[in-house]
Design a protein around this motif. Structure first.
Motif, short mmCIF file in Angstrom:
data_model
loop_
_atom_site.label_atom_id
_atom_site.label_comp_id
_atom_site.label_asym_id
_atom_site.label_seq_id
_atom_site.Cartn_x
_atom_site.Cartn_y
_atom_site.Cartn_z
N SER A 45 0.84 -1.20 0.00
CA SER A 45 0.00 0.00 0.00
C SER A 45 0.87 1.25 0.00
O SER A 45 2.09 1.18 0.12
N GLN A 46 0.19 2.41 -0.11
CA GLN A 46 0.94 3.66 -0.15
C GLN A 46 1.56 3.98 1.19
O GLN A 46 2.75 4.25 1.29
N TYR A 47 0.75 3.99 2.24
CA TYR A 47 1.23 4.32 3.57
C TYR A 47 1.04 3.11 4.48
O TYR A 47 0.06 2.39 4.37
N TYR A 48 1.96 2.95 5.40
CA TYR A 48 1.92 1.76 6.24
C TYR A 48 0.82 1.87 7.28
O TYR A 48 0.59 2.92 7.88
N THR A 49 0.12 0.76 7.52
CA THR A 49 -0.84 0.69 8.62
C THR A 49 -0.75 -0.69 9.23
O THR A 49 -0.57 -1.68 8.51
N PRO A 50 -0.83 -0.79 10.56
CA PRO A 50 -0.66 -2.11 11.18
C PRO A 50 -1.76 -3.11 10.84
O PRO A 50 -1.58 -4.30 11.05
N TYR A 51 -2.89 -2.63 10.31
CA TYR A 51 -4.01 -3.56 10.10
C TYR A 51 -4.14 -4.02 8.64
O TYR A 51 -5.13 -4.62 8.29
N GLU A 52 -3.16 -3.69 7.81
CA GLU A 52 -3.32 -4.09 6.41
C GLU A 52 -3.01 -5.58 6.25
O GLU A 52 -2.30 -6.19 7.06
N GLY A 53 -3.59 -6.19 5.24
CA GLY A 53 -3.35 -7.59 4.96
C GLY A 53 -4.10 -8.56 5.85
O GLY A 53 -3.81 -9.74 5.85
N TRP A 54 -5.07 -8.05 6.62
CA TRP A 54 -5.79 -8.95 7.52
C TRP A 54 -6.81 -9.80 6.79
O TRP A 54 -7.09 -10.92 7.20
N ILE A 55 -7.44 -9.25 5.78
CA ILE A 55 -8.56 -9.99 5.19
C ILE A 55 -8.26 -10.48 3.78
O ILE A 55 -9.16 -10.88 3.07
N THR A 56 -6.98 -10.44 3.35
CA THR A 56 -6.71 -10.89 1.99
C THR A 56 -6.99 -12.37 1.81
O THR A 56 -7.09 -12.85 0.69
N ALA A 57 -7.08 -13.13 2.90
CA ALA A 57 -7.35 -14.56 2.79
C ALA A 57 -8.69 -14.95 3.37
O ALA A 57 -9.00 -16.13 3.50
N TYR A 58 -9.51 -13.94 3.75
CA TYR A 58 -10.77 -14.26 4.42
C TYR A 58 -11.82 -14.76 3.43
O TYR A 58 -12.02 -14.16 2.38
N LEU A 59 -12.46 -15.87 3.76
CA LEU A 59 -13.52 -16.43 2.91
C LEU A 59 -14.67 -16.87 3.80
O LEU A 59 -14.48 -17.23 4.95
N THR A 60 -15.87 -16.88 3.22
CA THR A 60 -17.00 -17.47 3.94
C THR A 60 -16.86 -19.00 3.89
O THR A 60 -16.15 -19.52 3.03
N PRO A 61 -17.52 -19.69 4.80
CA PRO A 61 -17.39 -21.16 4.79
C PRO A 61 -17.71 -21.79 3.44
O PRO A 61 -17.01 -22.71 2.98
N PHE A 62 -18.73 -21.25 2.79
CA PHE A 62 -19.10 -21.78 1.47
C PHE A 62 -17.97 -21.59 0.46
O PHE A 62 -17.61 -22.50 -0.29
N SER A 63 -17.35 -20.39 0.48
CA SER A 63 -16.25 -20.14 -0.44
C SER A 63 -15.05 -21.01 -0.11
O SER A 63 -14.31 -21.44 -0.99
N GLU A 64 -14.85 -21.26 1.21
CA GLU A 64 -13.73 -22.13 1.59
C GLU A 64 -13.90 -23.52 0.99
O GLU A 64 -12.96 -24.12 0.48
N TRP A 65 -15.15 -23.98 1.05
CA TRP A 65 -15.44 -25.30 0.49
C TRP A 65 -15.20 -25.30 -1.02
O TRP A 65 -14.60 -26.22 -1.57
N LEU A 66 -15.62 -24.21 -1.67
CA LEU A 66 -15.40 -24.11 -3.12
C LEU A 66 -13.91 -24.10 -3.43
O LEU A 66 -13.46 -24.73 -4.40
#
Lengths: 162, 250, 231
Positions: A85-106
């Motif tokens: 990202s442009q500016y650093y933040t401690p919370y970035e990259g938290w949800i890049t792998a988040y999926l709903t259970p259905f998507s996880e199964w897919l």
């Protein structure tokens, strides 16, 4: 002569045409320049088909998200996804792998999940849209909200059946 | 898991861009030169609106103007006709006045965004919002001339989304960033100049200014005077801001 | 550099994007010039609205040519802005025509375009309880997807049988509630920025706000369909 020209300009019909003409002139002049892409972009993407090839080799299950695999584990501060990202933040990259259970199964059964948006919150696009560039999304929906307000007001009070 | 290995090399990306305090407190050459010192900034992660003494004055103007418009009532227009012995009073209906007041306030909020935003894509979106709420002020008028002018203005809005967003994308491709804090330090080149020209055309169209803008003259003949004045304020503010932006980019 | 990281997030943009960029820009400029020439030459106002779509495609092409995740995320706002503008401008065009015709003394209602919806047996005979189930399921899903599902439920309610219980004014007020829901969504966002520890509350505020908003928008569409044409 000049008077006739000004009279023509005073007609509202001509205004979009003038704008279109000016833009055409600018764009045609810019054709002579050499356009090139700067190598150091924010949020770069891997080359096309690279991740899907890795997914076919079954190296890691996360490649089944191809082409949107950016590493990391969901909501885990020790295993954040890679976000340039442009500016650093401690919370970035938290949800890049988040999926709903259905998507996880897919994701487990297929490596084409990245080509669909079925029930798919999270991922790199949501990280950008809702976190690092969240103000853009707020504005975008504000614009749509204003447009819906105007359109529904005009329909309800002017053009619609009463 | 493989991902554990992937996160080690994060330092690779920690280049100079990533340190917020460095960018927004020390290295604001162009912005500081043009506007004076930065009083404050609101870090919404990548998008950092900032306030300088100059933009503070603009925000104060917009807020005062919007508050005055929001608490005012629509005008009464006296109409006398030839061969008639009465002076009739006309005004807009209450429902329409309420709707226009809402659009005026929305336009004021959009203008505050226009003068404070620190990101060029965000600027383009704010200018689009200004344009749409400007149209909303005129949408309810039952007058063919005004509606025709508003329609032509709408066409200009739609055409101008090309230069506005296209110019932003050309600048992004050439420099690799959208933030004004970084762009203010970069030297200009030909591609950036094309982007600046396109941005100027786009802002002129969306902000309803342009010296030859006949539609605006047609549109302000509409009744319900105080709310219509928002359009002039938006022209003024968008124009001030786009000049400032072009100087920062150059 | 480790080839593994290069496959996830490369340090610089891959060469293929750099090679394709000038080609994409030239195509975009040709598209833009075509569309803009069309606007200069077009005679009818309706035709102009259609041709402006070509100009919008050129804008999307220029943004997409950058080829990063950021560009992909920027396409959505650009698309939404052009959609919003086309919505407003076409409404104003309709309003202008209606005003012009009523000024001439014609009845604008008679001149309205004929709208013949497809006669689907399933729409008339579906159980009204389907809509309740769909709305509940949409509320559980939350977010944009949930809003679409719940909105589909409201559409089913409006299409099946007769309108019962809800007047014209009720739906007009619903438009107002949609605005309140939007504010809720915005507050959720702000909370997320100001205090990321409260992300769960923020998530539920945003999700709940957008579910109401999207559902009511679809409901409004269905109401307009009934109000104007199905009589």
């Amino acid at each position: 002569m000049i008077g006739r020209l000004f009279n023509k300009l005073a007609n509202p019909d001509q205004v979009p045409k003038i704008f279109a003409f000016v833009i055409i002139v600018v764009l045609l002049f810019s054709l002579t320049l050499s356009f090139e892409l700067n190598q150091n972009q924010l949020y770069p993407k891997p080359a096309p088909q690279v991740q899907i090839e890795l997914a076919k080799k079954n190296i890691d299950i996360s490649y089944n998200l191809a082409p949107y695999n950016r590493g990391g584990l969901p909501l885990d501060p020790n295993n954040k996804g890679i976000v340039k990202s442009q500016y650093y933040t401690p919370y970035e990259g938290w949800i890049t792998a988040y999926l709903t259970p259905f998507s996880e199964w897919l994701r487990d059964i297929s490596y084409h999940l990245g080509t669909t948006i079925v029930a798919h919150p999270g991922g790199i696009l949501d990280e950008i849209l809702y976190y690092t560039r969240g103000l853009d999304t707020i504005l975008e929906s504000t614009i749509l909200f204003a447009a819906f307000t105007i359109a529904s007001w005009v329909i309800l009070n002017r053009t619609g059946k009463k | 898991m493989e991902e554990r290995n992937l996160t080690i090399d994060l330092d690779l990306f920690d280049n100079i861009y990533r340190n917020l305090s460095v960018i927004w407190c020390i290295k604001m050459n162009d912005i500081v030169d043009i506007n004076g010192l930065i009083i404050g900034h609101f870090p919404f992660v990548d998008i950092v609106p900032y306030i300088t003494p100059f933009s503070l004055a603009l925000v104060a103007t917009i807020v005062t103007f919007t508050v005055f418009l929001a608490i005012s009532n629509p005008e009464y227009r006296s109409i006398t006709r030839f061969k008639e012995d009465v002076v009739r009073k006309e005004t807009v209906e209450k429902k329409e006045a309420r709707f226009r007041r809402f659009m005026t306030i929305l336009c004021g909020v959009a203008l505050i965004g226009v003068v404070t935003t620190g990101d060029i894509f965000n600027f383009a979106l704010f200018v689009s919002l200004t344009g749409i709420s400007n149209i909303g002020i005129f949408a309810g008028i039952k007058d063919t001339h005004v509606l025709d002018a508003a329609f032509q203005y709408g066409l200009v809005l739609m055409i101008c989304s090309l230069p506005l967003f296209g110019g932003v994308a050309l600048i992004l491709a050439n420099t690799g960033t959208l933030s004004l804090g970084v762009l203010g330090n970069l030297p200009s080149n030909q591609i950036i100049n094309v982007g600046r020209t396109l941005l100027l055309i786009g802002a002129v169209g969306e902000g309803a200014l342009a010296p030859f803008f006949a539609t605006k003259v047609e549109m302000i003949r509409a009744k319900g005077a105080p709310f219509i004045n928002m359009m002039h304020l938006s022209s003024l503010m968008v124009f001030t801001r786009i000049i400032e932006l072009l100087l920062i980019l150059g | 550099m480790d080839p593994m990281i290069d496959a996830v997030v490369p340090a610089v943009v891959p060469q293929i994007f750099i090679n394709m960029y000038p080609v994409a820009i030239i195509i975009a400029i040709i598209t833009a010039v075509t569309g803009l020439l069309g606007i200069i030459l077009a005679k009818s106002d309706f035709q102009k609205i259609l041709l402006i779509q070509v100009v919008t495609y050129a804008m999307l092409l220029i943004v997409a040519a950058v080829g990063t995740d950021l560009a992909e995320a920027l396409i959505l706002p650009g698309l939404v802005v052009s959609l919003a503008e086309i919505l407003v401008v076409s409404e104003i065009l309709i309003s202008r025509e209606v005003t012009r015709r009523s000024e001439k003394g014609e009845d604008p209602r008679k001149l309205k375009l004929k709208f013949n919806p497809i006669k689907m047996e399933v729409i008339k005979t579906a159980l009204p309880v389907t809509s309740v189930v769909t709305v509940l399921y949409g509320a559980i899903l939350t977010g944009f997807t949930g809003g679409a599902v719940a909105g589909a439920g409201i559409l089913i309610y409006l299409f099946v049988g007769k309108l019962r219980g809800f007047s014209h004014n009720f739906w007009e007020e619903m438009v107002g509630i949609s605005g309140v829901a939007w504010v809720l969504w915005l507050l959720g966002f702000l909370l997320y920025f100001l205090n990321p520890q409260l992300w769960l509350v923020a998530l539920f505020m945003s999700g709940g706000g957008i579910v109401i908003k999207v559902a009511l928008k679809l409901g409004l569409l269905g109401m307009l369909g009934r109000e104007e044409f199905n009589n």
